[in-house]
Scaffold this motif. Structure first.
Motif, PDB file in Angstrom:
ATOM      1  N   ALA A 108       0.824  -1.210   0.000  1.00  0.00           N
ATOM      2  CA  ALA A 108       0.000   0.000   0.000  1.00  0.00           C
ATOM      3  C   ALA A 108       0.853   1.253   0.000  1.00  0.00           C
ATOM      4  CB  ALA A 108      -0.929  -0.013   1.211  1.00  0.00           C
ATOM      5  N   LYS A 109       1.925   1.243   0.790  1.00  0.00           N
ATOM      6  CA  LYS A 109       2.779   2.426   0.906  1.00  0.00           C
ATOM      7  C   LYS A 109       3.529   2.708  -0.389  1.00  0.00           C
ATOM      8  CE  LYS A 109       4.598   3.517   4.763  1.00  0.00           C
ATOM      9  NZ  LYS A 109       4.120   4.929   4.847  1.00  0.00           N
ATOM     10  N   LYS A 111       2.729   2.062  -3.352  1.00  0.00           N
ATOM     11  CA  LYS A 111       1.852   2.498  -4.434  1.00  0.00           C
ATOM     12  C   LYS A 111       1.561   3.991  -4.353  1.00  0.00           C
ATOM     13  CE  LYS A 111      -0.540  -1.878  -5.210  1.00  0.00           C
ATOM     14  NZ  LYS A 111      -1.808  -2.642  -5.037  1.00  0.00           N
ATOM     15  N   ARG A 112       1.592   4.535  -3.130  1.00  0.00           N
ATOM     16  CA  ARG A 112       1.203   5.937  -3.000  1.00  0.00           C
ATOM     17  C   ARG A 112       2.365   6.893  -2.745  1.00  0.00           C
ATOM     18  NH1 ARG A 112      -0.761   3.825   2.079  1.00  0.00           N
ATOM     19  NH2 ARG A 112       0.392   4.686   3.849  1.00  0.00           N
ATOM     20  N   GLU A 113       3.580   6.376  -2.494  1.00  0.00           N
ATOM     21  CA  GLU A 113       4.705   7.256  -2.209  1.00  0.00           C
ATOM     22  C   GLU A 113       5.422   7.656  -3.499  1.00  0.00           C
ATOM     23  OE1 GLU A 113       5.167   8.622   0.420  1.00  0.00           O
ATOM     24  OE2 GLU A 113       4.543   7.382   2.092  1.00  0.00           O
TER      25      GLU A 113
END
Length: 264
Positions: A108-109, A111-113
């Motif tokens: 999850a991290k 993918k968004r960082e």
């Protein structure tokens, strides 16, 4: 589930029944019904009128009781599912997240960082096997629980602390300020080394302080990196710390900086 006598629905039904009774008594409804049934005895209306007075009270209570049972079953099922989910994502011994939890969090991290805003800190205990072999698995498990609690306390609310397996832990640290990520990671890595090497006293082994140290590897979250690649990078940094003498941390490179090793 709260007792039935503490539920407002029960008291509403009882209140309506009592109110209906007093209203019926005030307008002499029961007398009128009695006279009517006496005048038509051959119709056997007594039973029907009695049923008509009882059903409005009994049926809601029966339906309410069935609904409570259904809610209890649903609640029990939800609790069982939540417990199963917790077990699937957490280490039974330490209560920390497990490897599966780590992978989900990192997926999850990453993918968004869009840029490095977090650090992966890999911790491997030095000397744990010797303690485990000498004093047994019960003492070893107790030692792991204490070390896990110490590392988790350092992590606080700034990230995720997990046990990857054996005597290996990982911390995903979110940066307070992306510009100071490196410095923040250095501080946490040093603090982990310090807290791990503090002696541990267990009630299973009274009067015998246990001591282990930590080799710590630090990697950062660049874009387009999957969790396994990042974990390998932190693992390489951790082994460099071991090769340099253990009880220390080693930091992988940021995009604009070279690797750093520091004895603790």
């Amino acid at each position: 589930m709260k007792p039935f006598y503490k539920d407002w629905v029960v008291w509403v039904v009882v209140g309506l029944a009592v109110t209906t009774f007093f209203i019926a008594a005030e307008i002499e409804l029961f007398e009128a019904v009695y006279q009517y049934t006496r005048a038509h005895e051959d119709w056997q209306l007594d039973e029907y009128f009695s049923l008509a007075f009882i059903l409005p009270v009994v049926l809601p209570l029966l339906m309410y009781r069935a609904n409570r049972r259904l809610r209890a079953v649903i609640t029990e099922k939800e609790e069982a599912e939540a417990h199963a989910t917790h077990l699937a994502l957490h280490d039974v011994l330490t209560g920390l997240g497990n490897r599966r939890k780590f992978t989900q969090h990192m997926d999850a991290k990453l993918k968004r960082e869009p840029s490095p805003k977090a650090a992966l800190i890999l911790v491997d205990l030095d000397g744990f096997k010797a303690v485990n072999d000498k004093h047994g698995h019960r003492v070893g498990d107790g030692l792991l629980q204490v070390i896990a609690a110490r590392i988790n306390l350092l992590t606080d609310d700034r990230g995720l602390c997990v046990r990857l397996g054996g005597d290996e832990f990982a911390v995903v640290m979110d940066a307070v300020n992306p510009k100071t990520l490196r410095q923040e990671a250095e501080v946490l890595a040093e603090a982990i080394c310090e807290t791990v090497r503090d002696k541990v006293s267990l009630r299973e082994l009274p009067g015998v302080p246990l001591r282990v140290t930590a080799s710590v590897g630090v990697a950062f979250l660049p874009p387009s990196t999957d969790p396994s690649d990042l974990l390998r990078e932190a693992d390489r940094a951790m082994y460099k710390a071991k090769q340099a003498g253990k009880n220390r941390w080693h930091m992988a490179a940021l995009p604009t900086a070279g690797p750093v090793a520091r004895a603790s």
